[in-house]
Design a protein around this motif. Structure first.
Motif, mmCIF file in Angstrom:
data_model
loop_
_atom_site.group_PDB
_atom_site.id
_atom_site.type_symbol
_atom_site.label_atom_id
_atom_site.label_comp_id
_atom_site.label_asym_id
_atom_site.label_seq_id
_atom_site.Cartn_x
_atom_site.Cartn_y
_atom_site.Cartn_z
ATOM 1 N N PRO A 93 -65.916 -42.323 31.545
ATOM 2 C CA PRO A 93 -64.482 -42.377 31.244
ATOM 3 C C PRO A 93 -64.148 -43.503 30.261
ATOM 4 O O PRO A 93 -64.806 -44.544 30.219
ATOM 5 C CB PRO A 93 -63.839 -42.621 32.610
ATOM 6 C CG PRO A 93 -64.844 -42.128 33.601
ATOM 7 C CD PRO A 93 -66.175 -42.402 32.992
ATOM 8 N N GLY A 94 -63.121 -43.255 29.458
ATOM 9 C CA GLY A 94 -62.688 -44.261 28.504
ATOM 10 C C GLY A 94 -61.620 -43.706 27.593
ATOM 11 O O GLY A 94 -61.300 -42.510 27.608
ATOM 12 N N ARG A 95 -61.052 -44.616 26.758
ATOM 13 C CA ARG A 95 -59.986 -44.214 25.857
ATOM 14 C C ARG A 95 -60.502 -43.804 24.483
ATOM 15 O O ARG A 95 -59.776 -43.219 23.709
ATOM 16 C CB ARG A 95 -58.977 -45.357 25.725
ATOM 17 C CG ARG A 95 -58.086 -45.508 26.920
ATOM 18 C CD ARG A 95 -56.994 -46.498 26.648
ATOM 19 N NE ARG A 95 -57.347 -47.828 27.139
ATOM 20 C CZ ARG A 95 -56.568 -48.896 27.009
ATOM 21 N NH1 ARG A 95 -55.429 -48.799 26.388
ATOM 22 N NH2 ARG A 95 -56.938 -50.062 27.490
ATOM 23 N N ASN A 96 -61.732 -44.162 24.163
ATOM 24 C CA ASN A 96 -62.278 -43.842 22.844
ATOM 25 C C ASN A 96 -62.757 -42.389 22.793
ATOM 26 O O ASN A 96 -63.310 -41.855 23.764
ATOM 27 C CB ASN A 96 -63.441 -44.779 22.495
ATOM 28 C CG ASN A 96 -62.961 -46.152 22.088
ATOM 29 O OD1 ASN A 96 -62.246 -46.293 21.098
ATOM 30 N ND2 ASN A 96 -63.329 -47.171 22.867
ATOM 31 N N ARG A 97 -62.569 -41.809 21.637
ATOM 32 C CA ARG A 97 -62.926 -40.395 21.441
ATOM 33 C C ARG A 97 -64.407 -40.261 21.070
ATOM 34 O O ARG A 97 -64.970 -41.133 20.394
ATOM 35 C CB ARG A 97 -62.072 -39.818 20.306
ATOM 36 C CG ARG A 97 -62.260 -38.337 20.031
ATOM 37 C CD ARG A 97 -61.608 -37.985 18.708
ATOM 38 N NE ARG A 97 -62.333 -38.603 17.592
ATOM 39 C CZ ARG A 97 -61.829 -38.758 16.376
ATOM 40 N NH1 ARG A 97 -60.598 -38.393 16.121
ATOM 41 N NH2 ARG A 97 -62.548 -39.308 15.415
ATOM 42 N N VAL A 98 -65.035 -39.159 21.487
ATOM 43 C CA VAL A 98 -66.373 -38.790 21.018
ATOM 44 C C VAL A 98 -66.240 -37.481 20.244
ATOM 45 O O VAL A 98 -65.483 -36.591 20.637
ATOM 46 C CB VAL A 98 -67.378 -38.648 22.186
ATOM 47 C CG1 VAL A 98 -67.687 -39.993 22.782
ATOM 48 C CG2 VAL A 98 -66.866 -37.702 23.244
ATOM 49 N N LYS A 99 -66.988 -37.396 19.130
ATOM 50 C CA LYS A 99 -66.799 -36.253 18.232
ATOM 51 C C LYS A 99 -68.130 -35.845 17.631
ATOM 52 O O LYS A 99 -68.938 -36.696 17.237
ATOM 53 C CB LYS A 99 -65.814 -36.626 17.125
ATOM 54 C CG LYS A 99 -65.508 -35.506 16.147
ATOM 55 C CD LYS A 99 -64.488 -35.967 15.122
ATOM 56 C CE LYS A 99 -64.171 -34.868 14.121
ATOM 57 N NZ LYS A 99 -63.183 -35.310 13.095
ATOM 58 N N ALA A 100 -68.353 -34.534 17.534
ATOM 59 C CA ALA A 100 -69.529 -33.966 16.852
ATOM 60 C C ALA A 100 -69.071 -32.766 16.043
ATOM 61 O O ALA A 100 -68.372 -31.898 16.561
ATOM 62 C CB ALA A 100 -70.600 -33.551 17.854
ATOM 63 N N HIS A 101 -69.452 -32.740 14.777
ATOM 64 C CA HIS A 101 -69.010 -31.638 13.928
ATOM 65 C C HIS A 101 -69.728 -30.334 14.279
ATOM 66 O O HIS A 101 -69.216 -29.255 13.982
ATOM 67 C CB HIS A 101 -69.230 -31.983 12.456
ATOM 68 C CG HIS A 101 -68.239 -32.984 11.933
ATOM 69 N ND1 HIS A 101 -67.046 -32.618 11.358
ATOM 70 C CD2 HIS A 101 -68.259 -34.341 11.933
ATOM 71 C CE1 HIS A 101 -66.378 -33.705 11.015
ATOM 72 N NE2 HIS A 101 -67.090 -34.765 11.350
ATOM 73 N N ARG A 102 -70.914 -30.436 14.886
ATOM 74 C CA ARG A 102 -71.604 -29.211 15.315
ATOM 75 C C ARG A 102 -71.602 -29.148 16.842
ATOM 76 O O ARG A 102 -70.580 -28.903 17.444
ATOM 77 C CB ARG A 102 -73.010 -29.174 14.718
ATOM 78 C CG ARG A 102 -73.052 -28.945 13.216
ATOM 79 C CD ARG A 102 -74.394 -28.352 12.777
ATOM 80 N NE ARG A 102 -75.510 -29.227 13.086
ATOM 81 C CZ ARG A 102 -76.102 -30.034 12.213
ATOM 82 N NH1 ARG A 102 -75.665 -30.089 10.956
ATOM 83 N NH2 ARG A 102 -77.127 -30.786 12.569
ATOM 84 N N SER A 103 -72.722 -29.390 17.471
ATOM 85 C CA SER A 103 -72.822 -29.222 18.929
ATOM 86 C C SER A 103 -72.763 -30.567 19.637
ATOM 87 O O SER A 103 -73.268 -31.578 19.132
ATOM 88 C CB SER A 103 -74.130 -28.519 19.295
ATOM 89 O OG SER A 103 -74.198 -27.246 18.704
#
Length: 612
Positions: free
Chosen positions: A407-417
Motif C-alpha cells: 500500500p502507498g500513495r505513489n503510482r506504479v505504471k507499465a506501458h505493457r504488462s
C-alpha cells in the motif's frame, strides 16, 4: 410550373413534362414540337393524353425516333460455342432456331434525318450449317445423321458421321493428363492416333505406347492415357523455430505453477546463445501441362533474416540458419518473430531512497525490493525480485514483481504488462494487469485485461475485460468493475487535444517569420544577404518540422478517437468461483449491482442490459 418539352440524352425521344392539373391544347403541342425541331416519329395516340389534365405530374413521350440497327451475323438460339465439348446427336434432334443474318437498318432522327448504319461488320461470320444438319420451314436446325456435333472455329456447325462416332482426346481439369475413351470393340485406325492428339492441341508428354493400345480391339470399354504432363513440384515455405519464449505473465490456470525467478533465469542469456533456427524455403520447380505450357508452383512464404534481427542479435558465423545473441542480456521478442537481447542493469541490494531518482533506458533487474520513497523509471522492462513499497515506479515495457506491491500513495505504471504476486491499496496503470494472488482495494486502469486470483474492493477499469476466481466487496460498498473502456487512450487523446492549439500557434508564428524574412531579404546589403539567406533556410526547416509535428498530432488524435468509439462487444467480467454482494458492474453505458452472491458468474452486455 408550366409545361416543358425536352429531348432524351440520345436525342431519340421528345418528352413533354406536365405538372399535376395541367394540360395543353393541340396548337400548343404543335408549337412545342416545332420549337424542339421535331418533325418525325410523332405518336398520335399520346396527343389526346396531353390535352386532358391529370392529378399527378406526367412525362409523356410525344415523338420517338428510331435508332440504327447494327449488322448481325447468323446465330443459333440457344447458342453453341466452338469451345463446347463435342456431343452425340441422332437424326431428328432439334438443336435450336437459326436466326438469319441482318445487314443492319438505318435509323431516323426526330428531325426526319436518316441515321446511318454503324460502321464495321459483325464481330464474326456467324453460324454456318454444315454436313448432317438442315434448316426446316420454321427455321429450326435439325440433325439428319448419327454422329458427333462439332462447332468449328470458322463457325461451321456439322455432324461428323462415324463409322460409329468421332473419337476425341479428353484432358482432365488439371491439364496434366489426356485420355482417349473407347467403347467396347472400338479402335482407332492406323495413323488416326496422331490426328486425335493434334486436333486436341496435345504436344507434351505423349506416351508412344498408347498408340498400340488404341489400335488394339477389346471387348471392354477402356480409358487409355495418351499424354502425361509434369505437375509442378510444390516448394516448402520458410520455417522459424524459436528456441526460447519471451518472459510473459501466465494464464490464470497456471498462476500456482509460475515462478518468476526461475522464468527469469532461463531468459538471461550469454553472447553466442542460439535464439532462433531458420529453415530456408524451397521454391519448388515448375511443371508442364500436355499443351506444353509451363505451370508455376504455388507461391510460398519467403524469409527475410534481417527482419528477425533485433538489437543485440546476429547471424551466427558459419551457420546462416541460426540467429544468436550478440551480447549478454535478457531475451525478448518485441515484434512478431523478431528477437532481441536487452542490456540489463542490475541492482544487487535493491533500490532505496538513498540511490536518488533512478532513470535508465535499460532493462532493470532489482535483486531485492524497492523501498518506500524511491523513484524508478526505465525505458525498458523492470523486474523486481522482491516487494515494491510506497515508491513511484514507471516502466516503458513490462513491470514484473516477484513479491507484492504494498500500500502507498505513489503510482506504479507499465506501458505493457504488469505482474505481481499481490497488490493492495495502490493506483496501478498498465496495458494488462496480472495478479497471482490478491488484488485488494486498488485503483486499476488497464488498456487490455485484468486477471487476478481474488479481487477485493477497489475500482478497476479494463478495456478488454476482467477475469478472477472470486470477486468480493471490501465492506465499503464502493467496489466498482468497469470493462469496455480504455482510460489510457482517453487520457492520451485529451493530452493531444490540449497540445494542438499550441502547435497551431507555433506553426503560424514560424510561417509569419519566414514570410517576413523572405520579403526583407532583397532589401538587405549584399554583405548581409548570405547570413540572412542561411537564417531563412533554417526557419523554413523549423516550419516544416512544426508542420509535420502538427499533422502527426492530428493523425494520432484521430486514431485514438476511432479506437475509443469502437465498441468492445466481447468485454466481460468473469469469476470462476463466485461474485459477492455489493459489487457494481459497468459495461458500456449499462450498470448493475450484485445484491446477493452469484456462483460462477460471467457478466456480459446484451441488448443494452447487463446479464449473467
Amino acid at each position: 410550373m408550366a409545361a416543358r418539352m425536352r429531348l432524351s440524352e440520345d436525342g431519340l425521344l421528345a418528352i413533354l413534362d406536365l405538372p399535376a392539373g395541367h394540360a395543353v391544347t393541340l396548337p400548343e403541342i404543335v408549337r412545342l414540337l416545332a420549337a424542339a425541331g421535331v418533325r418525325a416519329g410523332i405518336r398520335a395516340e399520346t396527343l389526346p393524353l396531353a390535352t386532358a389534365p391529370a392529378a399527378s405530374d406526367r412525362s409523356l413521350v410525344l415523338a420517338a425516333g428510331r435508332a440504327p440497327a447494327a449488322p448481325r451475323p447468323s446465330r443459333l438460339d440457344p447458342p453453341i460455342a466452338h469451345t463446347d465439348p463435342p456431343r452425340d446427336v441422332r437424326p431428328g434432334l432439334v438443336l435450336g432456331r437459326l436466326l438469319l443474318p441482318s445487314p443492319g437498318e438505318p435509323g431516323q432522327a426526330l428531325d426526319g434525318s436518316i441515321l446511318p448504319i454503324p460502321r464495321g461488320g459483325p464481330a464474326d461470320d456467324g453460324v454456318r450449317i454444315g454436313h448432317g444438319l438442315r434448316v426446316d420451314a420454321q427455321g429450326s436446325v435439325v440433325a439428319t445423321a448419327h454422329g458427333t456435333l462439332e462447332h468449328r472455329r470458322d463457325g461451321t456447325l456439322e455432324v461428323v458421321p462415324a463409322p460409329g462416332r468421332r473419337i476425341v482426346a479428353r484432358i482432365d481439369f488439371s491439364g496434366y493428363r489426356a485420355y482417349i475413351d473407347l467403347r467396347a470393340g472400338e479402335t482407332l485406325p492406323p495413323g488416326a492416333w496422331r490426328e486425335v492428339l493434334d486436333r486436341a492441341g496435345i504436344s507434351y508428354g505423349i506416351l508412344p505406347a498408347s498408340q498400340q493400345e488404341v489400335e488394339r480391339a477389346s471387348d471392354q470399354p477402356r480409358r487409355i492415357m495418351v499424354a502425361r504432363g509434369d505437375a509442378p513440384v510444390h516448394g516448402s515455405s520458410a520455417l522459424i523455430e524459436h528456441l526460447l519464449e519471451p518472459l510473459r505473465p501466465p494464464e490464470p490456470d497456471l498462476f500456482d505453477a509460475f515462478d518468476l525467478r526461475l522464468e527469469l533465469r532461463s531468459r538471461l542469456v550469454q553472447a553466442g546463445t542460439a535464439l532462433l533456427y531458420m529453415m530456408p524455403s524451397n521454391p519448388g520447380s515448375p511443371g508442364t501441362d500436355v499443351f506444353g505450357r509451363s505451370i508455376d508452383p504455388p507461391r510460398i512464404r519467403q524469409l527475410d533474416a534481417l527482419r528477425l534481427l533485433g538489437p543485440g542479435t546476429r547471424i551466427r558465423d558459419g551457420d546462416e540458419q541460426v540467429i544468436e545473441a550478440a551480447r549478454d542480456g535478457l531475451y525478448q521478442r518485441p515484434h512478431g518473430d523478431q528477437v532481441s537481447i536487452a542490456t540489463v542493469q542490475r541492482f544487487p541490494g535493491g533500490i532505496l531512497p538513498a540511490h536518488g531518482e533512478v532513470r535508465s533506458e535499460l532493462t532493470l533487474i532489482v535483486d531485492g525490493g524497492i523501498g518506500d520513497g524511491a523513484r524508478v523509471k526505465s525505458g525498458g522492462d523492470i523486474i523486481v525480485l522482491g516487494d515494491i513499497g510506497d515508491a513511484r515506479v514507471t516502466a516503458a515495457g513490462d513491470l514484473l514483481v516477484l513479491g507484492d506491491i504494498l500500500p502507498g500513495r505513489n503510482r506504479v505504471k507499465a506501458h505493457r504488462s504488469l505482474l505481481a504476486r499481490g497488490i493492495s491499496g495502490r493506483e496501478v496503470r498498465a496495458g494488462s494487469v496480472t495478479v497471482l494472488r490478491r488484488l485488494r482495494s486498488c485503483t486499476v486502469s488497464a488498456a487490455d485485461m485484468v486477471s487476478a486470483q481474488d479481487i477485493i474492493g477497489g475500482s478497476i477499469v479494463a478495456a478488454a475485460g476482467v477475469v478472477c476466481e472470486s470477486l468480493m466487496d471490501d465492506g465499503t460498498g464502493t467496489t466498482r468493475i468497469e470493462v469496455g473502456r480504455d482510460l489510457a487512450a482517453e487520457r492520451l487523446a485529451e493530452h493531444i487535444r490540449a497540445a494542438l492549439p499550441q502547435l497551431s500557434r507555433q506553426v503560424a508564428e514560424l510561417r509569419q517569420r519566414c514570410e517576413e524574412a523572405a520579403r526583407s531579404l532583397p532589401t538587405l546589403p549584399p554583405s548581409e544577404q548570405g547570413r540572412a539567406d542561411a537564417a531563412l533556410k533554417a526557419g523554413i526547416d523549423a516550419y516544416k518540422r512544426a508542420l509535420g509535428d502538427h499533422a502527426a498530432a492530428r493523425e494520432a488524435l484521430h486514431g485514438h478517437l476511432l479506437r475509443l468509439r469502437r465498441p468492445r462487444h466481447s468485454a466481460a467480467v468473469a469469476a470462476t468461483d463466485r461474485a459477492g454482494a455489493g459489487v457494481t458492474i459497468v459495461i458500456g453505458k449499462a450498470a448493475a449491482v450484485t445484491n446477493a452472491p452469484v456462483m460462477h458468474p460471467r457478466f456480459v452486455l446484451r441488448d443494452g442490459r447487463i446479464v449473467v
